[in-house]
Write an enzyme that holds these catalytic residues in place. Structure first.
Site, PDB file in Angstrom:
ATOM      1  N   THR A 192       0.826  -1.212   0.000  1.00 17.56           N
ATOM      2  CA  THR A 192       0.000   0.000   0.000  1.00 17.56           C
ATOM      3  C   THR A 192       0.861   1.265   0.000  1.00 17.56           C
ATOM      4  O   THR A 192       1.938   1.302   0.594  1.00 17.56           O
ATOM      5  CB  THR A 192      -0.964   0.018   1.199  1.00 17.56           C
ATOM      6  OG1 THR A 192      -1.864  -1.057   1.088  1.00 17.56           O
ATOM      7  CG2 THR A 192      -1.755   1.310   1.288  1.00 17.56           C
ATOM      8  N   GLY A 222     -10.107  -4.276   1.122  1.00 17.60           N
ATOM      9  CA  GLY A 222      -9.599  -3.900   2.433  1.00 17.60           C
ATOM     10  C   GLY A 222     -10.021  -2.505   2.841  1.00 17.60           C
ATOM     11  O   GLY A 222     -11.021  -1.957   2.362  1.00 17.60           O
ATOM     12  N   ASP A 223      -9.231  -1.911   3.702  1.00 18.60           N
ATOM     13  CA  ASP A 223      -9.558  -0.597   4.255  1.00 18.60           C
ATOM     14  C   ASP A 223      -9.207   0.557   3.315  1.00 18.60           C
ATOM     15  O   ASP A 223      -9.783   1.642   3.421  1.00 18.60           O
ATOM     16  CB  ASP A 223      -8.792  -0.394   5.572  1.00 18.60           C
ATOM     17  CG  ASP A 223      -7.271  -0.461   5.361  1.00 18.60           C
ATOM     18  OD1 ASP A 223      -6.810  -1.387   4.654  1.00 18.60           O
ATOM     19  OD2 ASP A 223      -6.555   0.403   5.894  1.00 18.60           O
ATOM     20  N   GLY A 245      -5.899  -4.880   6.462  1.00 17.58           N
ATOM     21  CA  GLY A 245      -7.065  -4.027   6.306  1.00 17.58           C
ATOM     22  C   GLY A 245      -8.260  -4.376   7.157  1.00 17.58           C
ATOM     23  O   GLY A 245      -8.991  -3.484   7.608  1.00 17.58           O
TER      24      GLY A 245
HETATM   25  N1  ASP Z   1      -4.442  -2.149   3.905  1.00 22.73           N
HETATM   26  C1  ASP Z   1      -4.286  -2.873   2.689  1.00 22.73           C
HETATM   27  C2  ASP Z   1      -5.377  -3.889   2.577  1.00 22.73           C
HETATM   28  O1  ASP Z   1      -5.723  -4.509   3.548  1.00 22.73           O
HETATM   29  C3  ASP Z   1      -2.989  -3.592   2.587  1.00 22.73           C
HETATM   30  C4  ASP Z   1      -1.795  -2.866   3.062  1.00 22.73           C
HETATM   31  O2  ASP Z   1      -1.881  -1.759   3.551  1.00 22.73           O
HETATM   32  O3  ASP Z   1      -0.708  -3.403   2.943  1.00 22.73           O
HETATM   33  O4  ASP Z   1      -5.861  -4.101   1.479  1.00 22.73           O
END
Ligand code: ASP
Length: 322
Positions: A192, A222-223, A245
């Protein structure tokens, strides 16, 4: 454009400031097999410079955050845009979101497969649609129709991500055989990218972009594209998260930071740490970056490392991993 609402409440002359991240995680040595540590430093520095140039020219925080994320999306070592991790079926599904703190307007895309810069798709949703979040093929179609550049699958491919998918799939089978717990296998580096910015007019903005998690299935999101969870900005603070996430979603992490600052009057660093502590108590790994209207910044993480950087106009650039 992002109008200048709420300016009267903000500090008279804030120093424009940019904070970026390129993901948090275990950051094991194998991550550096394809891209050297110096390459990550260079990528972070380039993103910082690109975003800061916008701020130094008096540009809006929203443009600065977007620009920094675009540069990170172009770097094959980060899990966003080019270099995104693969979903179970062997294709990419990209998520991104962006929010203007001055107006409260937000845009996001989830599960897109063709946008060269998913953050540009999120910006188009913010600027031109009546919606906040578009997902799947409809989001690809809408954004392309609005002029957002697309790219073929080969643009997003890296051998490292392909190998990670194969390893994750193998681990899934092992997990099924031994403990009956199939599910997504997390990358050693969760990935990310994100940016938060404060501009000369006191406006704040946040942007986040990701390929999600290696071997994700069933349209998992995800988030990162969820306003309030992975991204949030208002007149006081701007936040972009990275990590597992599902944990950040359950805690509505980015909005929780903003609420602590607004309702409890906590300093930015304390608010960020408190939210991360709660996430960690539930077993969640990751980190977040934040900036407030006074130019205070915070970059906490509870993993082995977090690719990150920050700079105020007129000040030195700082990038770090560990
Ligand atoms: N937050 C992201 C997700 O869960 C992944 C990440 O931040 O590495 O999709």
């Amino acid at each position: 454009m992002c109008p200048d609402l709420g300016r009267a409440k903000l500090p008279a002359m804030p120093i424009p400031t940019l904070v970026i991240h390129g993901g948090a995680g275990l950051v094991k040595a194998h991550i550096f097999a394809e891209h050297q540590e110096a390459d990550y430093h260079a990528g972070l520095s380039a993103a910082l410079a690109a975003g800061l140039a916008v701020l130094a020219a008096g540009g809006p925080a929203l443009d600065a955050a977007q620009r920094a994320v675009e540069v990170l999306e172009d770097h094959p070592g980060f899990n966003a845009g080019r270099g995104a991790v693969y979903a179970h079926e062997g294709h990419i599904e990209l998520d991104a979101s962006i929010m203007c703190g001055a107006t409260g307007r937000a845009g996001a895309v989830a599960g897109v497969r063709t946008l060269r810069h998913p953050i540009q798709g999120a910006r188009v949703v913010l600027e031109r649609s009546a919606h906040v979040l578009l997902a799947g093929a409809g989001a690809d179609t809408y954004c392309a129709g609005q002029g957002v550049a697309t790219a073929p699958p080969a643009h997003f491919h890296t051998d490292l991500r392909w190998q990670q998918l194969q390893a994750a799939k193998t681990a899934d089978r092992i997990a099924l055989d031994h403990d009956g717990a199939p599910g997504p296998v997390t990358d050693a580096k969760l990935g990310t990218v994100g940016a938060v910015a404060l501009d000369a007019a006191g406006r704040l903005a946040a942007a986040t972009s990701t390929g999600g998690m290696t071997n994700k299935r069933w349209g998992r999101i995800g988030d990162s594209p969820l306003i309030g969870a992975g991204t949030f900005a208002d007149g006081r603070v701007a936040i972009s998260c990275t990590g597992h996430g599902e944990h950040f979603m359950r805690h509505v992490a980015a909005h929780a930071v903003a609420q602590r600052v607004e309702l409890l009057g906590e300093p930015l660093g304390a608010a960020c740490q408190a939210v991360l502590d709660r996430i960690e108590a539930g077993g969640g790994l990751g980190g977040l970056i934040a900036v407030d209207a006074g130019g205070a910044i915070a970059l906490p993480f509870n993993t082995g490392g977090m690719f990150r950087g920050h700079q105020a106009v007129g000040g030195p650039a700082t990038v770090a991993i560990w």
